[in-house]
Design a protein around this motif. Structure first.
Motif, PDB file in Angstrom:
ATOM      1  N   GLU A 107       0.819  -1.220   0.000  1.00 25.13           N
ATOM      2  CA  GLU A 107       0.000   0.000   0.000  1.00 25.13           C
ATOM      3  C   GLU A 107       0.850   1.266   0.000  1.00 25.13           C
ATOM      4  OE1 GLU A 107       0.782  -0.956   4.320  1.00 25.13           O
ATOM      5  OE2 GLU A 107       0.354  -2.081   2.479  1.00 25.13           O
ATOM      6  N   LEU A 108       2.121   1.158   0.386  1.00 24.54           N
ATOM      7  CA  LEU A 108       3.024   2.310   0.387  1.00 24.54           C
ATOM      8  C   LEU A 108       3.871   2.395  -0.874  1.00 24.54           C
ATOM      9  CD1 LEU A 108       4.344   2.173   4.086  1.00 24.54           C
ATOM     10  CD2 LEU A 108       2.432   3.523   3.157  1.00 24.54           C
ATOM     11  N   SER A 109       3.734   1.421  -1.742  1.00 27.37           N
ATOM     12  CA  SER A 109       4.581   1.346  -2.933  1.00 27.37           C
ATOM     13  C   SER A 109       4.025   2.181  -4.078  1.00 27.37           C
ATOM     14  CB  SER A 109       4.722  -0.114  -3.386  1.00 27.37           C
ATOM     15  OG  SER A 109       5.322  -0.914  -2.391  1.00 27.37           O
ATOM     16  N   ASP A 110       4.930   2.759  -4.860  1.00 27.08           N
ATOM     17  CA  ASP A 110       4.541   3.454  -6.088  1.00 27.08           C
ATOM     18  C   ASP A 110       4.391   2.479  -7.250  1.00 27.08           C
ATOM     19  OD1 ASP A 110       4.649   6.166  -5.058  1.00 27.08           O
ATOM     20  OD2 ASP A 110       6.816   5.922  -4.995  1.00 27.08           O
ATOM     21  N   PHE A 111       5.022   1.332  -7.146  1.00 29.58           N
ATOM     22  CA  PHE A 111       4.965   0.339  -8.212  1.00 29.58           C
ATOM     23  C   PHE A 111       5.183  -1.043  -7.611  1.00 29.58           C
ATOM     24  CE2 PHE A 111       9.403   1.336  -7.677  1.00 29.58           C
ATOM     25  CZ  PHE A 111      10.063   0.133  -7.866  1.00 29.58           C
ATOM     26  N   TYR A 112       4.791  -2.058  -8.377  1.00 33.06           N
ATOM     27  CA  TYR A 112       5.012  -3.442  -7.996  1.00 33.06           C
ATOM     28  C   TYR A 112       5.883  -4.103  -9.054  1.00 33.06           C
ATOM     29  CZ  TYR A 112       0.777  -2.203  -5.448  1.00 33.06           C
ATOM     30  OH  TYR A 112      -0.147  -1.549  -4.683  1.00 33.06           O
ATOM     31  N   VAL A 113       6.665  -5.067  -8.634  1.00 31.36           N
ATOM     32  CA  VAL A 113       7.489  -5.825  -9.582  1.00 31.36           C
ATOM     33  C   VAL A 113       6.741  -7.119  -9.910  1.00 31.36           C
ATOM     34  CG1 VAL A 113       9.707  -6.934 -10.002  1.00 31.36           C
ATOM     35  CG2 VAL A 113       9.591  -4.852  -8.616  1.00 31.36           C
ATOM     36  N   PRO A 114       6.301  -7.293 -11.147  1.00 34.02           N
ATOM     37  CA  PRO A 114       5.500  -8.474 -11.465  1.00 34.02           C
ATOM     38  C   PRO A 114       6.355  -9.735 -11.551  1.00 34.02           C
ATOM     39  CG  PRO A 114       5.938  -7.222 -13.448  1.00 34.02           C
ATOM     40  CD  PRO A 114       6.486  -6.416 -12.309  1.00 34.02           C
ATOM     41  N   ALA A 115       5.734 -10.875 -11.297  1.00 39.26           N
ATOM     42  CA  ALA A 115       6.373 -12.131 -11.649  1.00 39.26           C
ATOM     43  C   ALA A 115       6.544 -12.145 -13.166  1.00 39.26           C
ATOM     44  CB  ALA A 115       5.501 -13.302 -11.198  1.00 39.26           C
ATOM     45  N   HIS A 116       7.622 -12.735 -13.654  1.00 35.66           N
ATOM     46  CA  HIS A 116       7.858 -12.636 -15.089  1.00 35.66           C
ATOM     47  C   HIS A 116       8.565 -13.868 -15.640  1.00 35.66           C
ATOM     48  CE1 HIS A 116      11.530 -10.999 -13.216  1.00 35.66           C
ATOM     49  NE2 HIS A 116      12.163 -11.459 -14.271  1.00 35.66           N
ATOM     50  N   ILE A 117       8.417 -14.038 -16.946  1.00 41.04           N
ATOM     51  CA  ILE A 117       9.082 -15.098 -17.692  1.00 41.04           C
ATOM     52  C   ILE A 117       9.835 -14.430 -18.829  1.00 41.04           C
ATOM     53  CG2 ILE A 117       8.783 -17.181 -19.087  1.00 41.04           C
ATOM     54  CD1 ILE A 117       5.841 -16.176 -17.092  1.00 41.04           C
ATOM     55  N   VAL A 118      11.100 -14.775 -19.002  1.00 40.80           N
ATOM     56  CA  VAL A 118      11.926 -14.203 -20.062  1.00 40.80           C
ATOM     57  C   VAL A 118      12.257 -15.287 -21.069  1.00 40.80           C
ATOM     58  CG1 VAL A 118      14.092 -13.054 -20.631  1.00 40.80           C
ATOM     59  CG2 VAL A 118      12.908 -12.508 -18.489  1.00 40.80           C
ATOM     60  N   ARG A 119      11.943 -15.031 -22.313  1.00 44.42           N
ATOM     61  CA  ARG A 119      12.295 -15.917 -23.415  1.00 44.42           C
ATOM     62  C   ARG A 119      13.000 -15.073 -24.472  1.00 44.42           C
ATOM     63  NH1 ARG A 119      11.542 -19.443 -20.050  1.00 44.42           N
ATOM     64  NH2 ARG A 119       9.696 -20.787 -19.970  1.00 44.42           N
ATOM     65  N   GLY A 120      14.302 -14.899 -24.316  1.00 51.08           N
ATOM     66  CA  GLY A 120      15.019 -13.995 -25.202  1.00 51.08           C
ATOM     67  C   GLY A 120      14.532 -12.578 -24.985  1.00 51.08           C
ATOM     68  N   ASP A 121      14.077 -11.939 -26.059  1.00 52.63           N
ATOM     69  CA  ASP A 121      13.528 -10.588 -25.942  1.00 52.63           C
ATOM     70  C   ASP A 121      12.044 -10.588 -25.595  1.00 52.63           C
ATOM     71  OD1 ASP A 121      15.904  -9.285 -26.433  1.00 52.63           O
ATOM     72  OD2 ASP A 121      15.600  -9.188 -28.602  1.00 52.63           O
ATOM     73  N   LEU A 122      11.455 -11.757 -25.476  1.00 50.20           N
ATOM     74  CA  LEU A 122      10.051 -11.854 -25.104  1.00 50.20           C
ATOM     75  C   LEU A 122       9.933 -11.817 -23.581  1.00 50.20           C
ATOM     76  CD1 LEU A 122       7.068 -12.350 -25.895  1.00 50.20           C
ATOM     77  CD2 LEU A 122       7.568 -14.807 -25.749  1.00 50.20           C
ATOM     78  N   LEU A 123       9.148 -10.890 -23.081  1.00 52.29           N
ATOM     79  CA  LEU A 123       8.952 -10.733 -21.642  1.00 52.29           C
ATOM     80  C   LEU A 123       7.468 -10.861 -21.331  1.00 52.29           C
ATOM     81  CD1 LEU A 123       9.993  -9.962 -18.793  1.00 52.29           C
ATOM     82  CD2 LEU A 123       9.661  -7.555 -19.445  1.00 52.29           C
ATOM     83  N   LEU A 124       7.118 -11.848 -20.515  1.00 50.45           N
ATOM     84  CA  LEU A 124       5.739 -12.064 -20.088  1.00 50.45           C
ATOM     85  C   LEU A 124       5.655 -11.764 -18.600  1.00 50.45           C
ATOM     86  CD1 LEU A 124       5.189 -15.515 -21.855  1.00 50.45           C
ATOM     87  CD2 LEU A 124       4.578 -13.251 -22.724  1.00 50.45           C
ATOM     88  N   THR A 125       4.702 -10.932 -18.205  1.00 55.04           N
ATOM     89  CA  THR A 125       4.604 -10.532 -16.806  1.00 55.04           C
ATOM     90  C   THR A 125       3.228 -10.840 -16.234  1.00 55.04           C
ATOM     91  OG1 THR A 125       3.883  -8.273 -17.336  1.00 55.04           O
ATOM     92  CG2 THR A 125       6.262  -8.664 -17.160  1.00 55.04           C
ATOM     93  N   ILE A 126       3.213 -11.099 -14.919  1.00 53.81           N
ATOM     94  CA  ILE A 126       1.984 -11.378 -14.179  1.00 53.81           C
ATOM     95  C   ILE A 126       1.992 -10.552 -12.907  1.00 53.81           C
ATOM     96  CG2 ILE A 126       0.523 -13.136 -13.131  1.00 53.81           C
ATOM     97  CD1 ILE A 126       3.428 -14.343 -15.152  1.00 53.81           C
ATOM     98  N   SER A 127       0.954  -9.779 -12.697  1.00 54.15           N
ATOM     99  CA  SER A 127       0.886  -8.965 -11.492  1.00 54.15           C
ATOM    100  C   SER A 127      -0.465  -9.136 -10.812  1.00 54.15           C
ATOM    101  CB  SER A 127       1.106  -7.481 -11.811  1.00 54.15           C
ATOM    102  OG  SER A 127       0.925  -6.687 -10.655  1.00 54.15           O
ATOM    103  N   THR A 128      -0.436  -9.195  -9.489  1.00 60.20           N
ATOM    104  CA  THR A 128      -1.669  -9.207  -8.708  1.00 60.20           C
ATOM    105  C   THR A 128      -1.822  -7.903  -7.929  1.00 60.20           C
ATOM    106  OG1 THR A 128      -0.562 -10.277  -6.837  1.00 60.20           O
ATOM    107  CG2 THR A 128      -1.593 -11.716  -8.480  1.00 60.20           C
ATOM    108  N   GLY A 129      -1.082  -6.875  -8.340  1.00 61.11           N
ATOM    109  CA  GLY A 129      -1.165  -5.597  -7.643  1.00 61.11           C
ATOM    110  C   GLY A 129      -0.689  -5.672  -6.206  1.00 61.11           C
ATOM    111  N   GLY A 130       0.212  -6.623  -5.934  1.00 63.15           N
ATOM    112  CA  GLY A 130       0.709  -6.781  -4.575  1.00 63.15           C
ATOM    113  C   GLY A 130      -0.225  -7.581  -3.689  1.00 63.15           C
ATOM    114  N   GLY A 131      -1.370  -8.030  -4.248  1.00 64.01           N
ATOM    115  CA  GLY A 131      -2.368  -8.709  -3.427  1.00 64.01           C
ATOM    116  C   GLY A 131      -2.031 -10.143  -3.077  1.00 64.01           C
ATOM    117  N   SER A 132      -1.347 -10.844  -3.983  1.00 66.57           N
ATOM    118  CA  SER A 132      -1.032 -12.250  -3.718  1.00 66.57           C
ATOM    119  C   SER A 132       0.193 -12.667  -4.515  1.00 66.57           C
ATOM    120  CB  SER A 132      -2.215 -13.156  -4.073  1.00 66.57           C
ATOM    121  OG  SER A 132      -1.856 -14.511  -3.870  1.00 66.57           O
ATOM    122  N   PRO A 133       1.387 -12.464  -3.969  1.00 66.29           N
ATOM    123  CA  PRO A 133       2.601 -12.939  -4.646  1.00 66.29           C
ATOM    124  C   PRO A 133       2.561 -14.441  -4.919  1.00 66.29           C
ATOM    125  CG  PRO A 133       3.163 -11.403  -2.899  1.00 66.29           C
ATOM    126  CD  PRO A 133       1.698 -11.701  -2.751  1.00 66.29           C
TER     127      PRO A 133
END
Length: 214
Positions: A107-133
């Motif tokens: 709740e004090l954060s300006d941003f969240y770091v999403p879970a992510h998958i890297v496949r070369g230059d392909l970046l897939l991200t998943i975020s729950t808005g900090g609600g459930s890592p």
């Protein structure tokens, strides 16, 4: 509150991490991978962070964070095991104009770091808005199993062939149609098997069949 999704370019940007434990180490490694200039404030470091410091990959201020430390940083990660210290550091960093992530207080954060998958230059991200890592990690595992390294190879191949194919496909409509139809299971399966030359020839053949003479 709806979040604004964005991928940041951090090469050469100054980033600070408050804390020297396991959580801090994860943050530091991700920042270094992105090319950031990282400073860690902590009396002690994990062995992994110590190794990075010895190799010149990060700057280390070997003491607890103090007021006034966080000027001229772009991102600040507050990752100590003391909530009060994290909150004070976050407040000071925001006052200094930095964007802040607080490990134990989303709740004090300006941003969240999403879970992510890297496949070369392909970046897939998943975020729950900090609600459930935990949920984000679960979804990351499922998506990683679905989208393997062949997708990164496909993207690299497309980047390689794009200038050549742009000359063959004269109009925007032709190019849009081609890129939609080329992403098929056969080309990806060839890449999954390591048959890069065959996949490349398949894409070139598809371009010939898509042009105005087809």
């Amino acid at each position: 509150m709806e979040l604004y999704p964005v991928n940041l370019k951090l090469a050469g940007r100054r980033c600070a991490v408050i804390g020297g434990g396991a959580v801090a180490e994860r943050k530091v490694k991700s920042l270094i991978t992105a090319g950031a200039q990282v400073t860690v404030f902590s009396p002690v470091l994990t062995p992994g962070l110590s190794q990075l410091q010895e190799n010149g990959r990060l700057a280390w201020v070997a003491r607890v964070y103090q007021a006034g430390d966080l000027h001229n940083f772009f991102l600040v990660f507050c990752a100590t095991n003391e909530p009060a210290a994290n909150r004070q550091a976050a407040k000071d960093a925001q006052a200094a104009g930095a964007l802040v992530n607080v490990a134990d207080a989303p709740e004090l954060s300006d941003f969240y770091v999403p879970a992510h998958i890297v496949r070369g230059d392909l970046l897939l991200t998943i975020s729950t808005g900090g609600g459930s890592p935990a949920l984000a990690r679960r979804l990351r595992e499922e998506i990683a199993a679905r989208y393997g390294p062949e997708y990164g190879h496909y993207l690299a191949l497309i980047a390689k062939l794009r200038p050549e194919l742009k000359g063959r496909l004269a109009t925007t409509k032709e190019r849009e149609k081609f890129w939609r139809e080329t992403i098929d299971l056969e080309a990806l399966d060839l890449l999954k098997q390591g048959k890069f030359n065959e996949a490349e020839e398949r894409i070139r053949h598809a371009a010939c069949c898509t042009g105005p003479e087809s």
